[in-house]
Design an enzyme around this catalytic site. Structure first.
Site, mmCIF file in Angstrom:
data_model
loop_
_atom_site.group_PDB
_atom_site.id
_atom_site.type_symbol
_atom_site.label_atom_id
_atom_site.label_comp_id
_atom_site.label_asym_id
_atom_site.label_seq_id
_atom_site.Cartn_x
_atom_site.Cartn_y
_atom_site.Cartn_z
ATOM 1 N N SER A 238 0.841 -1.193 0.000
ATOM 2 C CA SER A 238 0.000 0.000 0.000
ATOM 3 C C SER A 238 0.879 1.246 0.000
ATOM 4 C CB SER A 238 -0.897 0.009 1.242
ATOM 5 O OG SER A 238 -0.100 0.348 2.373
ATOM 6 N N LYS A 239 0.219 2.397 0.049
ATOM 7 C CA LYS A 239 0.926 3.684 0.073
ATOM 8 C C LYS A 239 1.939 3.751 1.215
ATOM 9 C CE LYS A 239 -2.153 6.953 -2.179
ATOM 10 N NZ LYS A 239 -3.527 6.437 -2.200
ATOM 11 N N ARG A 240 1.582 3.126 2.323
ATOM 12 C CA ARG A 240 2.472 3.099 3.489
ATOM 13 C C ARG A 240 3.877 2.632 3.155
ATOM 14 N NH1 ARG A 240 2.008 -0.783 7.075
ATOM 15 N NH2 ARG A 240 0.542 -1.940 5.785
ATOM 16 N N HIS A 241 3.973 1.760 2.157
ATOM 17 C CA HIS A 241 5.273 1.197 1.790
ATOM 18 C C HIS A 241 5.965 2.025 0.721
ATOM 19 C CE1 HIS A 241 2.764 -2.340 3.094
ATOM 20 N NE2 HIS A 241 3.800 -2.435 3.901
ATOM 21 N N GLY A 242 5.387 3.193 0.441
ATOM 22 C CA GLY A 242 5.982 4.031 -0.602
ATOM 23 C C GLY A 242 5.537 3.600 -1.993
#
Ligand code: GLU
Ligand code: ZN
Length: 467
Positions: A238-242
Site C-alpha cells: 500500500s501507500k504506506r510502503h511508498g
C-alpha cells in the site's frame, strides 16, 4: 510451438498499480520474447465500479511503460452476445442448465452445508428439472460428478483439485450478463491465448475456467499465477510502503525503463543480474524462472534502478526528459542546450527527474532570487569569507577566457599564492553561488552561470557577509 499469445486484462476500477503493471510486463515480455502477440482487454463488466477515466489512465500508463499491444483493444461490455452464444452452446450440449433458485434459496443451501460441516455450495437443485429460460433464471455449468481438475502452473508447478470442492457455478446471471469466469474463458479462447500470467488472487478461478474449456471442448492455455507483491513488512502492498500508482511515478519523474526493470525482477530472475535493458529482458524472459514465493517491494531499490537508468542515458536524451519537469516547477522553458550541462553536473546526485529538475533551481534563478540556507550562510559568509570573495571576484572579473579550465586554474592559483587550502576558500564561494553547501564543481557552476551572473552572486554574497 504455435504463436505465443498473451494478454493483460485489467478491470478499469482504478489506476494501474504496481501489481497490475508487473502482470502486464510479464505477459508483454513473454509475447515479445517469442515474437508473438500481446493483447489488451478491458474487463469493464462491473458497471458500478468501472470508469472510462480509469481505462484512459491505464492505457496512458501502458503507453508510458512502453507496453505496446497488438490488435484492437477489447471491451467486455461490447461482447455480451458473444458470451451468450457460448452459454447457448453449453445449454445445447447439456453441459449447462437453467436454474430458478432465488438468492435466498441458494443462501439457505449454503447455510445447510455449513451447518453440517461441509463446504458451502449450490446443491444442484435444478440440475435435472429441465427448466427453460424465464424471468429471474440464471444458467449454471453442470460439473462432472467426480474427478479432478489438474494443471501445471508455470509458477507454482502441478496443481490439482477435486471437482467436489466446487459446485455448479453460475455462468449467466439472471440479468442476462455472463459471469466473470464465462466471459474470461470466451475471450481468452476467441483471442487465441496460449499463456495467461496473472496474480495468484485468481488461482481459485482457474479450475472453474478449465472446466469451462473442457465443457466447450476448447484447448486450454497455460496458466502462471504470480504471488502478490508485498511490502517489506510482508503486509499487503500500500501507500504506506511508498508504493504508488504508475501515473504517480510518471509525475515524480521516474523513468519507465527503470520501473519495467524493477518490476520484472520482482518475482523473476536471471541469475544474479539486477539491471537489464528492455532488450535484455525480452531476450531472457521466457516464462521460466518465475518465483513462487512472494516478492517484497523496496522503494530504495527502485530509486537505485532509476538512478542507474538516468546515468546511462545520453545527456541530450536526459535533458529532453527533464525539460518538462523544469518547466513544471516554475523554472521556465529552458532550451535543451542549457539543460545538458546541468544534467552533466547534477545527474549523479539525484535519483529521479523531478529531483534533478529541483537541483537545477539555484542555477536557473536570478541572483536576486537565490535562497540561502541560514546554517551555511552564517557559517561561511563571514568576515574571512568576505575577504576571499572580494579577491576572487576581482580575479574573475578580468579572467580570460571565462571557461571551466581557466576558472579552475584561477581558483587554484589564488589558493596557492595565498598559502591557503582549497577547503578554506571553497565554502564561501559555494555558498555564494548556490545559496547552500551543495552543487557540483565550482568552475563548472561558474562557467554555466557566465561571468555576469557569477559576479552578481559574488556581490550579493559579499553584501550578506557578517563580521
Ligand atoms: N480483470 C481481472 C483483474 O483485473 C484479471 C482477470 C484475469 O487476468 O484473468 O484482476
Ligand atoms: Zn436452482
Amino acid at each position: 510451438m504455435s504463436e505465443v499469445i498473451t494478454r493483460f486484462a485489467p478491470s478499469p476500477t482504478g489506476h494501474l498499480h504496481l501489481g497490475g503493471a508487473r502482470t502486464a510486463i510479464f505477459n508483454w515480455l513473454l509475447a515479445r520474447h517469442f515474437g508473438g502477440k500481446f493483447c489488451l482487454r478491458i474487463e469493464d463488466t462491473d458497471l458500478l465500479r468501472s470508469k472510462q477515466e480509469y481505462t484512459d489512465s491505464i492505457l496512458a500508463s501502458m503507453r508510458w511503460l512502453g507496453l505496446d499491444w497488438d490488435g484492437d483493444l477489447i471491451y467486455q461490455t461490447k461482447r455480451t452476445d458473444l458470451y451468450n452464444s457460448y452459454v447457448d452452446k453449453l445449454l445445447a450440449t447439456n453441459h449447462a442448465y437453467w436454474c430458478s433458485c432465488t438468492a435466498e434459496e441458494v443462501e439457505a443451501m449454503r447455510e445447510k452445508a455449513r451447518a453440517t460441516g461441509q463446504k458451502p455450495r449450490y446443491d444442484g437443485h435444478c440440475r435435472d428439472l429441465g427448466l427453460g429460460p424465464g424471468e429471474g433464471r440464471c444458467v449454471r455449468l453442470r460439473l462432472p460428478d467426480s474427478g479432478r481438475v489438474s494443471f501445471t502452473d508455470l509458477v507454482k508447478g502441478p496443481i490439482a483439485i477435486d471437482v467436489q470442492e466446487l459446485d455448479d457455478f453460475v455462468i449467466r446471471r439472471a440479468d442476462g450478463m455472463p459471469t466473470y469466469n464465462m466471459a474470461v474463458v470466451v475471450d481468452d479462447h476467441e483471442m487465441g491465448l496460449t499463456h495467461i500470467i496473472r496474480g495468484d488472487d485468481h488461482i481459485s478461478n482457474t479450475p472453474k475456467q478449465i472446466l469451462l474449456y473442457q465443457a466447450l471442448g476448447l484447448e486450454i492455455p497455460k496458466f502462471g499465477h504470480v504471488p502478490m507483491i508485498l511490502g517489506k513488512d510482508k503486509q499487503k502492498l500500500s501507500k504506506r510502503h511508498g508504493a504508488k500508482a504508475v501515473i504517480e511515478y510518471e509525475k515524480d519523474g521516474l523513468l519507465p525503463e527503470a520501473l519495467v526493470n524493477y518490476l520484472a525482477r520482482l518475482g523473476w530472475s536471471h541469475g544474479d543480474q539486477e539491471l537489464f535493458t528492455i532488450d535484455e529482458l525480452i531476450k531472457y524472459f521466457d516464462g521460466t524462472s518465475l518465483n513462487p514465493s512472494q516478492a517484497c517491494f523496496d522503494d530504495v531499490k527502485l530509486a537505485w534502478c532509476n538512478a542507474h537508468v538516468m546515468r546511462g542515458l545520453p545527456l541530450d536524451a536526459l535533458a529532453a526528459k527533464v525539460q518538462p519537469f523544469v518547466e513544471n516547477i516554475g523554472l521556465g522553458v529552458q532550451p535543451i542546450e542549457r539543460l545538458i550541462p546541468l544534467c552533466q553536473m547534477f545527474r549523479e546526485r539525484t535519483s529521479d527527474l523531478l529531483g534533478l529538475a529541483q537541483s537545477f533551481r539555484p542555477l536557473l534563478v536570478a541572483a536576486s532570487d537565490l535562497s540561502f540556507i541560514d546554517k551555511d550562510k552564517n557559517k561561511h559568509l563571514t568576515a574571512v569569507g568576505r575577504t576571499h570573495l572580494t579577491k576572487i571576484r576581482d580575479i574573475l572579473s578580468s579572467l580570460e577566457p571565462f571557461e571551466p579550465e581557466a576558472i579552475n586554474q584561477a581558483l587554484n592559483d589564488y589558493v596557492a599564492t595565498n598559502n591557503l587550502k582549497f577547503k578554506e576558500v571553497a565554502p564561501p564561494v559555494r555558498t555564494a553561488l548556490m545559496g547552500f553547501m551543495g552543487g557540483s564543481h565550482l568552475h563548472e557552476i561558474m562557467a554555466f552561470l557566465g561571468r555576469a551572473e557569477t559576479l552578481a552572486r559574488f556581490d550579493l554574497a559579499i553584501s550578506l557577509c557578517q563580521d
